[in-house]
Motif scaffolding. Structure first.
Motif, PDB file in Angstrom:
ATOM      1  N   LEU A 275       0.835  -1.198   0.000  1.00 26.39           N
ATOM      2  CA  LEU A 275       0.000   0.000   0.000  1.00 26.39           C
ATOM      3  C   LEU A 275       0.872   1.251   0.000  1.00 26.39           C
ATOM      4  N   ASP A 276       1.972   1.194   0.735  1.00 25.15           N
ATOM      5  CA  ASP A 276       2.935   2.307   0.684  1.00 25.15           C
ATOM      6  C   ASP A 276       3.454   2.509  -0.739  1.00 25.15           C
ATOM      7  N   ASP A 277       3.761   1.388  -1.405  1.00 25.87           N
ATOM      8  CA  ASP A 277       4.259   1.466  -2.784  1.00 25.87           C
ATOM      9  C   ASP A 277       3.228   2.107  -3.701  1.00 25.87           C
ATOM     10  N   LEU A 278       1.947   1.743  -3.515  1.00 23.80           N
ATOM     11  CA  LEU A 278       0.882   2.331  -4.336  1.00 23.80           C
ATOM     12  C   LEU A 278       0.825   3.836  -4.147  1.00 23.80           C
ATOM     13  N   LEU A 279       0.874   4.295  -2.904  1.00 24.63           N
ATOM     14  CA  LEU A 279       0.807   5.733  -2.644  1.00 24.63           C
ATOM     15  C   LEU A 279       1.978   6.459  -3.289  1.00 24.63           C
ATOM     16  N   ASP A 280       3.163   5.837  -3.218  1.00 21.08           N
ATOM     17  CA  ASP A 280       4.339   6.445  -3.852  1.00 21.08           C
ATOM     18  C   ASP A 280       4.190   6.488  -5.369  1.00 21.08           C
TER      19      ASP A 280
ATOM     20  N   ASP B  35      -1.487  11.192  -1.189  1.00 23.10           N
ATOM     21  CA  ASP B  35      -1.141  11.322   0.229  1.00 23.10           C
ATOM     22  C   ASP B  35      -1.662  10.173   1.085  1.00 23.10           C
ATOM     23  N   GLY B  36      -2.739   9.526   0.637  1.00 21.40           N
ATOM     24  CA  GLY B  36      -3.327   8.505   1.491  1.00 21.40           C
ATOM     25  C   GLY B  36      -4.248   7.577   0.739  1.00 21.40           C
ATOM     26  N   TYR B  37      -4.707   6.548   1.447  1.00 19.86           N
ATOM     27  CA  TYR B  37      -5.676   5.583   0.907  1.00 19.86           C
ATOM     28  C   TYR B  37      -6.919   5.677   1.778  1.00 19.86           C
TER      29      TYR B  37
ATOM     30  N   VAL C  51      -2.743   4.336  10.352  1.00 17.06           N
ATOM     31  CA  VAL C  51      -4.182   4.139  10.197  1.00 17.06           C
ATOM     32  C   VAL C  51      -4.922   5.116  11.106  1.00 17.06           C
ATOM     33  N   HIS C  52      -5.912   5.801  10.536  1.00 19.08           N
ATOM     34  CA  HIS C  52      -6.741   6.752  11.282  1.00 19.08           C
ATOM     35  C   HIS C  52      -8.207   6.440  10.985  1.00 19.08           C
ATOM     36  N   LEU C  53      -9.025   6.398  12.030  1.00 14.27           N
ATOM     37  CA  LEU C  53     -10.451   6.137  11.852  1.00 14.27           C
ATOM     38  C   LEU C  53     -11.264   7.364  12.216  1.00 14.27           C
ATOM     39  N   LEU C  54     -12.363   7.551  11.481  1.00 13.23           N
ATOM     40  CA  LEU C  54     -13.351   8.579  11.787  1.00 13.23           C
ATOM     41  C   LEU C  54     -14.687   7.862  11.971  1.00 13.23           C
ATOM     42  N   VAL C  55     -15.219   7.900  13.194  1.00 14.59           N
ATOM     43  CA  VAL C  55     -16.411   7.120  13.518  1.00 14.59           C
ATOM     44  C   VAL C  55     -17.450   8.009  14.189  1.00 14.59           C
ATOM     45  N   SER C  56     -18.649   7.476  14.292  1.00 15.18           N
ATOM     46  CA  SER C  56     -19.704   8.184  15.022  1.00 15.18           C
ATOM     47  C   SER C  56     -19.440   8.109  16.519  1.00 15.18           C
TER      48      SER C  56
ATOM     49  N   ALA D  37     -13.778  15.658   4.439  1.00 10.48           N
ATOM     50  CA  ALA D  37     -12.738  16.532   3.886  1.00 10.48           C
ATOM     51  C   ALA D  37     -11.951  17.216   5.007  1.00 10.48           C
ATOM     52  N   ALA D  38     -12.628  17.630   6.069  1.00 12.81           N
ATOM     53  CA  ALA D  38     -11.940  18.258   7.191  1.00 12.81           C
ATOM     54  C   ALA D  38     -11.043  17.258   7.908  1.00 12.81           C
ATOM     55  N   PHE D  39     -11.504  16.039   8.032  1.00 13.01           N
ATOM     56  CA  PHE D  39     -10.708  14.954   8.618  1.00 13.01           C
ATOM     57  C   PHE D  39      -9.426  14.735   7.805  1.00 13.01           C
ATOM     58  N   LEU D  40      -9.553  14.712   6.485  1.00  9.81           N
ATOM     59  CA  LEU D  40      -8.380  14.551   5.630  1.00  9.81           C
ATOM     60  C   LEU D  40      -7.430  15.733   5.778  1.00  9.81           C
ATOM     61  N   ALA D  41      -7.978  16.945   5.799  1.00  9.07           N
ATOM     62  CA  ALA D  41      -7.140  18.142   5.916  1.00  9.07           C
ATOM     63  C   ALA D  41      -6.371  18.148   7.233  1.00  9.07           C
ATOM     64  N   ALA D  42      -7.005  17.633   8.285  1.00  9.54           N
ATOM     65  CA  ALA D  42      -6.342  17.602   9.589  1.00  9.54           C
ATOM     66  C   ALA D  42      -5.121  16.698   9.581  1.00  9.54           C
ATOM     67  N   HIS D  43      -5.117  15.762   8.630  1.00 11.39           N
ATOM     68  CA  HIS D  43      -3.969  14.852   8.496  1.00 11.39           C
ATOM     69  C   HIS D  43      -3.091  15.232   7.294  1.00 11.39           C
ATOM     70  N   ASP D  44      -3.278  16.450   6.798  1.00  9.57           N
ATOM     71  CA  ASP D  44      -2.479  16.972   5.677  1.00  9.57           C
ATOM     72  C   ASP D  44      -2.591  16.085   4.443  1.00  9.57           C
ATOM     73  N   VAL D  45      -3.791  15.571   4.204  1.00  8.00           N
ATOM     74  CA  VAL D  45      -4.043  14.715   3.049  1.00  8.00           C
ATOM     75  C   VAL D  45      -4.918  15.479   2.064  1.00  8.00           C
ATOM     76  N   GLY D  46      -4.348  15.745   0.886  1.00  2.00           N
ATOM     77  CA  GLY D  46      -5.104  16.455  -0.145  1.00  2.00           C
ATOM     78  C   GLY D  46      -5.428  15.599  -1.341  1.00  2.00           C
ATOM     79  N   SER D  47      -4.899  14.380  -1.357  1.00  2.00           N
ATOM     80  CA  SER D  47      -5.171  13.469  -2.471  1.00  2.00           C
ATOM     81  C   SER D  47      -5.209  12.044  -1.922  1.00  2.00           C
ATOM     82  N   VAL D  48      -6.131  11.239  -2.453  1.00  3.19           N
ATOM     83  CA  VAL D  48      -6.295   9.877  -1.953  1.00  3.19           C
ATOM     84  C   VAL D  48      -6.522   8.909  -3.105  1.00  3.19           C
ATOM     85  N   ALA D  49      -6.089   7.683  -2.892  1.00  5.26           N
ATOM     86  CA  ALA D  49      -6.512   6.566  -3.722  1.00  5.26           C
ATOM     87  C   ALA D  49      -7.656   5.878  -2.994  1.00  5.26           C
TER      88      ALA D  49
END
Length: 389
Positions: free
Chosen positions: A8-13, A18-20, A51-56, A97-109
């Motif tokens: 997965l690291d290889d895919l991101l590179d 920035d993330g999956y 790994v980061h989770l966003l849950v209710s 989107a705010a969750f991603l921004a908090a982790h400095d992620v602007g692009s995802v697979a």
């Protein structure tokens, strides 16, 4: 169990992202695997070397105890206010989107089956979203750790107890003058055997959505679940594929039984199917292609004059499916043991399930589940192959 996520690291590179990102409940095997969390409602998992989770809020406390990585709540990103201002859909998109921004992620697979509404919503909020058509997490899941293999052994032990229950019911049954099987004074049906299989599995920590107990002509369709009375002298295919309620990992096995005297054709088919299974196991080892294992099975059947999908892709009788498939958190996953070229790796768990089918006679299938190893395999099965009970 800590998975090796280097692919997965290889895919991101390679993609320069920035993330999956995953968004689903844990019925999606990739979600459960990456997050380490089992929940019935959709939640968000981000991988960015961690790994980061966003849950209710409902799942927050349990996720903090059970999940693999860090855990945040949708409330941490003002979910209620965003939904009140923008509505349910856009409000949720803005939370992610705010969750991603908090982790400095602007692009995802994302997986190719990622929710299109969320993908579009994130793009509208300037998040770059790229589809991963290579099923990268699924490919990672295909190679099991020894811990995962132990979990699958446990599922398989429960599976074999359930198969023994089905076989015992058939052995104890008696036919009436019309050949209909009876047990304890009642007609023995596919549904009745299935019910006892399910009870056995529940008592041993497993569950399943459905199973196959198919008799006679029903058995000529590989995925016919079967229904109605069971008969003597007819082939009865029992295919059980439960998962552990604790770990989520599947097992899979099939046996064909006959109460009474099978026809000459069914005996011939059974012998050929045992030969085909043995031929497959002769080839099975790390480094070979799944297609080579499939070829070994097809060679046996075609040599005896029976059609296969390799020789005739429109065949409706004979060997009309692939030899096997990967098993893990999904009952059908990578790799394929078929005409497809995919190299088998040490630690993959696959089924070997040759069979022959014709509505005029019914069907025969035998299925074992095995771990691919260097120089061979480890069969997770210890169940016999007796046709006549």
């Amino acid at each position: 169990m800590e998975p090796d996520l280097s692919r997965l690291d290889d895919l991101l590179d390679e993609r320069g992202v920035d993330g999956y990102l995953l968004h689903d409940d844990s019925e999606l095997a990739d979600q459960r695997y990456l997050s380490g969390f089992d929940a019935p409602d959709p939640f968000t998992t981000l991988y960015d070397d961690e790994v980061h989770l966003l849950v209710s809020g409902l799942e927050y406390g349990r996720a903090r105890k059970e999940a693999r990585g860090s855990v945040e709540r949708t409330a941490d990103y003002d979910a209620r206010a965003k939904i009140e201002e923008y509505g349910d859909a856009e409000g949720h998109h803005r939370v992610v989107a705010a969750f991603l921004a908090a982790h400095d992620v602007g692009s995802v697979a994302v997986p190719s089956a990622f929710p299109v509404g969320l993908a579009d919503g994130l793009r509208d909020l300037d998040v770059e979203v790229n589809a991963d058509h290579e099923d990268t997490v699924g490919r990672i899941r295909a190679t099991k750790t020894e811990t995962e293999i132990d979990w699958m052994r446990e599922s398989q032990r429960a599976n074999e107890k359930a198969m023994a229950t089905a076989e015992r019911m058939l052995r104890d049954a008696e036919p009436d003058v019309d050949g209909v099987l009876h047990l304890d004074g009642e007609v023995l049906t596919s549904e009745r055997v299935t019910e006892e299989i399910e009870v056995s599995l529940l008592r041993n920590g497993c569950a399943l959505a459905e199973t196959i107990v198919a008799c006679g002509a029903d058995a000529a369709d590989p995925h016919d679940r079967g229904s109605g009375p069971l008969y003597e002298d007819e082939p009865i295919i029992v295919d059980i594929f439960p998962h552990s309620k604790e770990t989520g990992y599947f097992a899979d096995m099939t046996r064909t039984f006959c109460v009474g005297e099978p026809s000459e054709t069914i005996r011939e088919w059974y012998g050929l199917t045992e030969e085909a299974m043995d031929a497959a196991f002769e080839v099975l080892e790390a480094g070979v292609s799944g297609s080579a294992v499939h070829d070994a099975v097809c060679d046996v059947y075609e040599g005896a004059g029976w059609p296969t999908l390799r020789s005739d892709e429109s065949a409706e009788t004979g060997f009309i499916h692939s030899t096997g498939h990967g098993v893990g958190l999904d009952i059908h996953e990578y790799p394929r043991v078929s005409t497809a070229e995919n190299e088998l790796e040490d630690g993959m768990v696959v089924t070997i399930e040759p069979g022959l089918y014709d509505p005029e006679h019914g069907g025969v299938r035998i299925e074992d589940i095995a771990v691919v190893r260097e120089g061979g395999y480890e069969n997770l099965m210890s169940y016999g192959r007796d046709l006549v009970v």
